[in-house]
Enzyme design. Structure first.
Site, PDB file in Angstrom:
ATOM      1  N   ASN A 178       0.805  -1.225   0.000  1.00  0.00           N
ATOM      2  CA  ASN A 178       0.000   0.000   0.000  1.00  0.00           C
ATOM      3  C   ASN A 178       0.837   1.273   0.000  1.00  0.00           C
ATOM      4  O   ASN A 178       0.402   2.307  -0.475  1.00  0.00           O
ATOM      5  CB  ASN A 178      -0.942   0.007   1.211  1.00  0.00           C
ATOM      6  CG  ASN A 178      -0.256  -0.362   2.499  1.00  0.00           C
ATOM      7  OD1 ASN A 178       0.299  -1.460   2.617  1.00  0.00           O
ATOM      8  ND2 ASN A 178      -0.264   0.519   3.459  1.00  0.00           N
ATOM      9  N   GLN A 206      -4.825  -3.826  -2.086  1.00  0.00           N
ATOM     10  CA  GLN A 206      -4.408  -2.800  -3.058  1.00  0.00           C
ATOM     11  C   GLN A 206      -4.320  -3.359  -4.474  1.00  0.00           C
ATOM     12  O   GLN A 206      -4.163  -2.606  -5.426  1.00  0.00           O
ATOM     13  CB  GLN A 206      -3.059  -2.183  -2.644  1.00  0.00           C
ATOM     14  CG  GLN A 206      -3.089  -1.457  -1.314  1.00  0.00           C
ATOM     15  CD  GLN A 206      -3.847  -0.128  -1.348  1.00  0.00           C
ATOM     16  OE1 GLN A 206      -4.193   0.400  -2.411  1.00  0.00           O
ATOM     17  NE2 GLN A 206      -4.130   0.432  -0.183  1.00  0.00           N
ATOM     18  N   SER A 225     -11.011  -5.008   0.153  1.00  0.00           N
ATOM     19  CA  SER A 225     -11.802  -3.916   0.728  1.00  0.00           C
ATOM     20  C   SER A 225     -12.372  -3.056  -0.392  1.00  0.00           C
ATOM     21  O   SER A 225     -11.623  -2.561  -1.240  1.00  0.00           O
ATOM     22  CB  SER A 225     -10.896  -3.071   1.631  1.00  0.00           C
ATOM     23  OG  SER A 225     -11.645  -2.169   2.392  1.00  0.00           O
ATOM     24  N   ALA A 226     -13.713  -2.862  -0.377  1.00  0.00           N
ATOM     25  CA  ALA A 226     -14.385  -2.208  -1.507  1.00  0.00           C
ATOM     26  C   ALA A 226     -13.923  -0.786  -1.764  1.00  0.00           C
ATOM     27  O   ALA A 226     -13.790  -0.365  -2.917  1.00  0.00           O
ATOM     28  CB  ALA A 226     -15.899  -2.213  -1.251  1.00  0.00           C
ATOM     29  N   HIS A 227     -13.653  -0.026  -0.704  1.00  0.00           N
ATOM     30  CA  HIS A 227     -13.396   1.407  -0.922  1.00  0.00           C
ATOM     31  C   HIS A 227     -12.025   1.682  -1.527  1.00  0.00           C
ATOM     32  O   HIS A 227     -11.713   2.823  -1.841  1.00  0.00           O
ATOM     33  CB  HIS A 227     -13.584   2.202   0.373  1.00  0.00           C
ATOM     34  CG  HIS A 227     -12.509   2.010   1.395  1.00  0.00           C
ATOM     35  ND1 HIS A 227     -11.581   2.974   1.686  1.00  0.00           N
ATOM     36  CD2 HIS A 227     -12.197   0.957   2.182  1.00  0.00           C
ATOM     37  CE1 HIS A 227     -10.769   2.535   2.627  1.00  0.00           C
ATOM     38  NE2 HIS A 227     -11.119   1.306   2.944  1.00  0.00           N
ATOM     39  N   THR A 263     -26.158  -8.601  10.185  1.00  0.00           N
ATOM     40  CA  THR A 263     -26.927  -8.458   8.939  1.00  0.00           C
ATOM     41  C   THR A 263     -26.014  -7.975   7.821  1.00  0.00           C
ATOM     42  O   THR A 263     -25.266  -7.015   7.992  1.00  0.00           O
ATOM     43  CB  THR A 263     -28.078  -7.459   9.155  1.00  0.00           C
ATOM     44  OG1 THR A 263     -28.886  -7.956  10.221  1.00  0.00           O
ATOM     45  CG2 THR A 263     -28.925  -7.300   7.899  1.00  0.00           C
ATOM     46  N   CYS A 357      -2.877   5.024   7.751  1.00  0.00           N
ATOM     47  CA  CYS A 357      -2.797   4.710   9.171  1.00  0.00           C
ATOM     48  C   CYS A 357      -1.519   5.235   9.793  1.00  0.00           C
ATOM     49  O   CYS A 357      -1.471   5.571  10.955  1.00  0.00           O
ATOM     50  CB  CYS A 357      -2.853   3.198   9.374  1.00  0.00           C
ATOM     51  SG  CYS A 357      -4.130   2.457   8.403  1.00  0.00           S
TER      52      CYS A 357
HETATM   53  N1  PLP Z   1      -4.571  -4.018   3.884  1.00  0.00           N
HETATM   54  C1  PLP Z   1      -4.001  -3.122   3.082  1.00  0.00           C
HETATM   55  C2  PLP Z   1      -2.895  -3.555   2.175  1.00  0.00           C
HETATM   56  C3  PLP Z   1      -4.435  -1.792   3.075  1.00  0.00           C
HETATM   57  O1  PLP Z   1      -3.859  -0.913   2.258  1.00  0.00           O
HETATM   58  C4  PLP Z   1      -5.482  -1.427   3.956  1.00  0.00           C
HETATM   59  C5  PLP Z   1      -5.914  -0.023   4.028  1.00  0.00           C
HETATM   60  O2  PLP Z   1      -5.172   0.894   3.692  1.00  0.00           O
HETATM   61  C6  PLP Z   1      -6.059  -2.410   4.759  1.00  0.00           C
HETATM   62  C7  PLP Z   1      -5.568  -3.699   4.700  1.00  0.00           C
HETATM   63  C8  PLP Z   1      -7.205  -2.082   5.671  1.00  0.00           C
HETATM   64  O3  PLP Z   1      -8.333  -1.760   4.900  1.00  0.00           O
HETATM   65  P1  PLP Z   1      -9.653  -1.119   5.544  1.00  0.00           P
HETATM   66  O4  PLP Z   1      -9.225   0.186   6.137  1.00  0.00           O
HETATM   67  O5  PLP Z   1     -10.558  -0.953   4.404  1.00  0.00           O
HETATM   68  O6  PLP Z   1     -10.151  -2.036   6.568  1.00  0.00           O
END
Ligand code: PLP
Length: 410
Positions: A178, A206, A225-227, A263, A357
């Site tokens: 990431n 990613q 992860s969708a977003h 749900t 993060c």
């Molecule tokens: N794993 C990777 C490689 C990520 O880049 C991220 C978020 O930046 C996550 C896990 C965690 O994703 P989420 O914040 O959608 O739970």
């Protein structure tokens, strides 16, 4: 497509101090990627069409359950796995935690001796994997080293697996990093683990939506992860081994065959699948190669404008592949990364210092540290990450802004 691209890439934000609007060029898609128009349509459609709870016994419930099953089958077709192996979650953080929780508790249940089994993780995993592993495995976490270009050391993995001293309960190697965008040899790692009967987890958060997801299904566990690919926030998935009964992290309901209580977010799930399928169509149409070329041109122009920058994962001897959307740069010594972000923000560019993060902390990134960067270099790193709808001109404008800001700083 062009109008949508412009609206998507230049987000309208109220200017600080007054109520006029200013356009921001958004280059932080690895943190979160704005909702794609296709996902928005799918979400609104599903919210109207499926008012029932998939667990309810009436016809509206059955209709919602059928839509949920269809969505699972569509995601499975993209990932190349069986529909039943997919569990919907709230995002990759939950998926990573669920995979590690399962690996830790299933090992204990199988055989008391396995309660001492370690977990092996690449040193550059996202904190959702690293912290979850430390929580569930405590001191039994072993990090797999990476090269100075940020690629997991397959020789280390092969040698350790062959030595066969203490079999790990799980090996985790992410698909694409990431922070740097560096692609990892997950197929090779998966094959090495499969040959030794060791469970393999690939955090593909990613990768999915940017490169073909086909083939990922061979991994025992996959997190997404969708977003990160233009779906809504708060929806993710965990692909589990065929026929496995993953040990639930959440309790309190029998949803998803007892594998994850709560749900299901049906509109979010249908929007997720619509977004991923749209991204896959871009990949099939060869759009990623074009984006690659645009990104490479930006890097050449940046290096020409500011010769003292260093692009992580790039170099004559690097020979590594990176996501087409990501550039991770050690900026010149003129200022620290946070000041760069602030100056770029004022100039109309939303960029990042690395992972979302880590950006709040002053600790050097564990990814850059594992690659051997000095803290003084890690303190100057910026990450630019584009989306499918980012116009080419955004990269040109960014290059110009970086040169101007550097000129003001020296
Ligand atoms: N794993 C990777 C490689 C990520 O880049 C991220 C978020 O930046 C996550 C896990 C965690 O994703 P989420 O914040 O959608 O739970």
């Amino acid at each position: 497509m062009l109008a949508a691209a412009a609206a998507h890439a230049a987000l309208d934000l109220p200017a600080v101090g007054d109520q006029t609007k200013t356009a921001v060029i958004y280059l932080d898609h690895n943190a979160t990627s704005p909702l794609l128009p296709e996902a928005r349509v799918a979400w609104l459609d599903a919210a109207e069409k499926f008012p029932g709870n998939p667990s309810s016994p009436h016809r509206l419930g059955a209709r919602a359950e059928q839509a949920l099953d269809d969505a699972r089958a569509r995601l499975a077709a993209v990932l190349d796995c069986a529909a039943h192996d997919i569990v919907w979650t709230s995002g990759a953080t939950e998926s990573c935690n669920a995979a590690l929780h399962h690996a830790a508790t299933a090992a204990v249940a199988r055989d008391a001796a396995d309660s001492t089994a370690p977990v092996w993780l690449s040193a550059i995993e996202h904190p959702a994997v690293l912290a979850a592993a430390r929580h569930f495995f405590r001191e039994r976490v072993q990090l797999i080293p990476v090269t100075r270009h940020g690629v997991v050391d397959l020789d280390w993995l092969a040698t350790q697996l062959a030595a066969g001293r203490l079999r790990p309960a799980l090996v985790a190697v992410m698909a694409a990093n990431n922070e740097t965008g560096v692609l990892q040899p997950w197929r090779e790692a998966q094959a090495l683990c499969a040959a030794r009967g060791v469970a393999f987890f690939c955090d593909a958060t990613q990768w999915c939506g940017r490169l073909p997801a086909h083939g990922l299904g061979a991994a025992d566990f996959i997190a997404g992860s969708a977003h990160k690919f233009g779906g809504p926030r708060g929806v993710g998935f965990l692909k589990c081994p065929p026929g496995a009964a993953p040990r639930p992290l959440l309790h309190g309901g029998k949803q998803q065959e007892g594998r994850r209580a709560g749900t299901e977010n049906l509109p979010g799930i249908l929007a997720t699948v619509a977004a991923l399928e749209w991204c896959e169509r871009q990949i099939i149409a060869g759009e990623s190669a074009r984006r690659h070329a645009v990104r490479d041109r930006f890097e050449r122009e940046l290096c020409a404008a500011l010769p003292s920058v260093a692009i992580n994962g790039l170099g004559p001897d690097a020979g590594v592949e990176r996501l087409w959307n990501t550039v991770n740069v050690v900026m010149p010594e003129s200022d620290c990364r946070v000041r760069w972000v602030v100056k770029l923000d004022k100039a109309g560019f939303a960029v990042s210092t690395g992972s979302a993060c880590a950006s709040g902390s002053e600790e050097p990134s564990h990814v850059l540290t594992a690659m051997g960067l000095a803290p003084s270099e890690a303190a100057r790193v910026l990450r630019f990450s584009a989306g499918w709808l980012t116009p080419e001109t955004a990269w040109d404008e960014l290059c110009g802004a970086l040169g101007r800001i550097h000129g003001e700083l020296v």
